[in-house]
Design an enzyme around this catalytic site. Structure first.
Site, mmCIF file in Angstrom:
data_model
loop_
_atom_site.group_PDB
_atom_site.id
_atom_site.type_symbol
_atom_site.label_atom_id
_atom_site.label_comp_id
_atom_site.label_asym_id
_atom_site.label_seq_id
_atom_site.Cartn_x
_atom_site.Cartn_y
_atom_site.Cartn_z
ATOM 1 N N LYS A 189 0.816 -1.224 0.000
ATOM 2 C CA LYS A 189 0.000 0.000 0.000
ATOM 3 C C LYS A 189 0.847 1.270 0.000
ATOM 4 C CE LYS A 189 -2.273 -1.155 3.742
ATOM 5 N NZ LYS A 189 -1.931 -2.590 3.921
ATOM 6 N N THR A 190 1.804 1.316 0.902
ATOM 7 C CA THR A 190 2.595 2.539 1.044
ATOM 8 C C THR A 190 3.400 2.816 -0.223
ATOM 9 O OG1 THR A 190 2.725 2.341 3.443
ATOM 10 C CG2 THR A 190 4.430 3.659 2.363
ATOM 11 N N GLU B 162 -3.764 6.094 1.277
ATOM 12 C CA GLU B 162 -3.536 4.704 1.655
ATOM 13 C C GLU B 162 -4.703 4.235 2.512
ATOM 14 O OE1 GLU B 162 -0.214 2.176 4.185
ATOM 15 O OE2 GLU B 162 0.419 3.889 2.978
#
Length: 458
Positions: free
Chosen positions: A126-127, A170
């Site tokens: 995600k990051t 996110e």
């Protein structure tokens, strides 16, 4: 979606207090809300670079340790899901008459203020993917706002306030917090067996991701190679469905994939049989090809041009704590990574093993007793990938060790593995045994990066 506060409610508040203000999920909210003129205070348990930045750059008063006195004067208190119900500040806040808001609720409110919200979810990546999208859109001149779970050098932090309608966010599935968001475009990277202390079964997790995909107002961009993700989007109608993945059956996929060096990957971005643009990635690992494909698909959908994909993915050097090379001591390279789930550890350690170092040392801090216990065999398997494995004690975070699990239990199952209770002992051991040409990579989502810094100091 879950709406518990609205813009009108927040507009009546002046003093916001953050419990756990140094957290990676709190920091970008602090940046955004501080830029809007709110008076902010906070508290946390450990000194970190984030706390130092919030104090010295943003001028925010921060208390070390928790006390009921810390919330004095606050008319809104924000806390994270990791804060236990008996936290003295949280209890005081609920008794004070102040508005009490969980972090994901505040993030959801912010997301509803943007008509073009791109929300990135998934168990892994995600990051990195959110950072890639942000860097591309920023470079393309589209001026996005962003909330990222790690620090991105291009924006000088993990949050950014832009002037356009674009919002890149996110979206974390932990305790269904992503269901507070209001996505226009939902990006689903993958679905794996994490947070099973909450979801209990992978089927429950898939159902939550399905709900998140249903919430997207315009498009769902998802990993067509991931079976769990494909299950999650079954039956989704009324929005554009866009796939990405390594196989050519997807809408976006790579052609001519090559690895000129351990930290460099090249390919041609393809869209339904047509070449879009060349891509050079300067971060290691096959998993990052998938992250780049998702980022490219989302960025093109948001208005970026193919030339922007080429230029700004090449410039991307990773988000903070994502295979971040910190420096070198006596010929030993020190790196740090956020990986804390067996799948993340596996792809990171395999990438490290392919980079040409003499030996790879993994220094891992397990995070939460539940994850360590439930995924014990997987941890044992992947922690045998490096040449040497060193463990710290488990960081329990929000949990009490009702599982009776300890790092020594892992160490006993991993050939040659050693463990130490403190970072100074780990740093001393590793630097006494590592040799020139070795890579030492600290791993975990807690504070293991502090151990990497000790090693850098010699």
């Amino acid at each position: 979606m879950i709406h518990s506060i609205d813009e009108k409610t927040l507009s009546t508040k002046k003093h916001l207090h953050f419990i756990g203000i140094g957290g990676s999920g709190m920091f970008p909210l602090v940046q955004i809300l501080h830029s809007r003129g709110f008076y902010i205070t906070g508290s946390d348990n450990n000194e970190t670079d984030t706390l130092n930045y919030e104090r010295s750059v943003l001028g925010i008063p921060i208390h070390l340790g928790h006390s009921a006195e810390n919330i004095k004067g606050a008319d809104c208190v924000v806390y994270t899901a990791a804060i236990l119900p008996d936290n003295v500040e949280l209890v005081a806040a609920k008794n004070s008459g102040a508005l009490v808001v969980e972090r994901s609720e505040m993030l959801g409110l912010i997301s509803r203020e943007y008509p073009d919200a791109v929300c990135v979810c998934g168990t892994h990546g995600k990051t990195t993917c959110t950072s890639m999208i942000t860097q591309i859109l920023l470079g393309a001149g589209l001026d996005p706002s962003a909330v990222i779970g790690g620090k991105l050098k291009a924006i000088g932090g993990s949050g950014r306030v832009g002037k356009s309608s674009l919002f890149v966010c996110e979206a974390c599935e932990f305790v269904d917090t992503f269901l507070h968001l209001d996505p226009d475009v939902a990006v689903i990277l993958n679905i794996d067996d994490d947070h099973m202390d909450y979801f209990k079964t992978i089927d429950n997790s898939i159902r939550s991701f399905h709900r998140f995909a249903e919430m997207a107002s315009r498009a769902v961009i998802y990993n067509g190679d991931d079976a769990n993700t494909c299950r999650a989007v079954e039956g989704i109608e009324g929005k554009e469905m866009i796939t990405f993945g390594l196989s050519s059956q997807n809408d976006y996929y790579p052609a001519d994939l090559s690895y000129p060096s351990g930290a460099c990957t090249r390919f041609t971005l393809m869209h339904r049989g047509e070449a879009v643009c060349p891509v050079t990635l300067n971060i290691p690992g096959r998993h990052n090809v998938c992250n780049a494909l998702a980022a490219a698909a989302a960025s093109l959908y948001a208005g970026a041009k193919p030339r922007d994909i080429t230029e700004y993915l090449a410039q991307f050097r990773g988000a903070g704590r994502r295979f971040e090379i910190l420096g070198e001591v006596n010929g030993v390279t020190i790196a740090d990574d956020y990986a804390h789930h067996p799948r993340e550890l596996e792809v990171t350690l395999k990438a490290a093993s392919e980079m040409g170092f003499r030996k790879v040392w993994a220094v891992f801090q397990p995070f939460t007793y539940s994850r360590t216990s439930l995924l014990f065999d997987d941890f044992v398997r992947v922690l045998q990938i490096p040449d040497h494995t060193v463990l710290s004690e488990i960081m329990g975070s929000r949990e009490v060790n009702t599982y009776g699990i300890y790092s020594k239990d892992l160490a006993e199952k991993i050939p040659g593995c050693v463990w130490f209770p403190g970072f100074p002992e780990i740093a001393g051991y590793v630097m006494a045994h590592a040799q020139p040409g070795d890579l030492v990579i600290t791993l975990g989502c807690g504070d293991i990066y502090k151990c990497a810094r000790m090693m850098l100091q010699g």
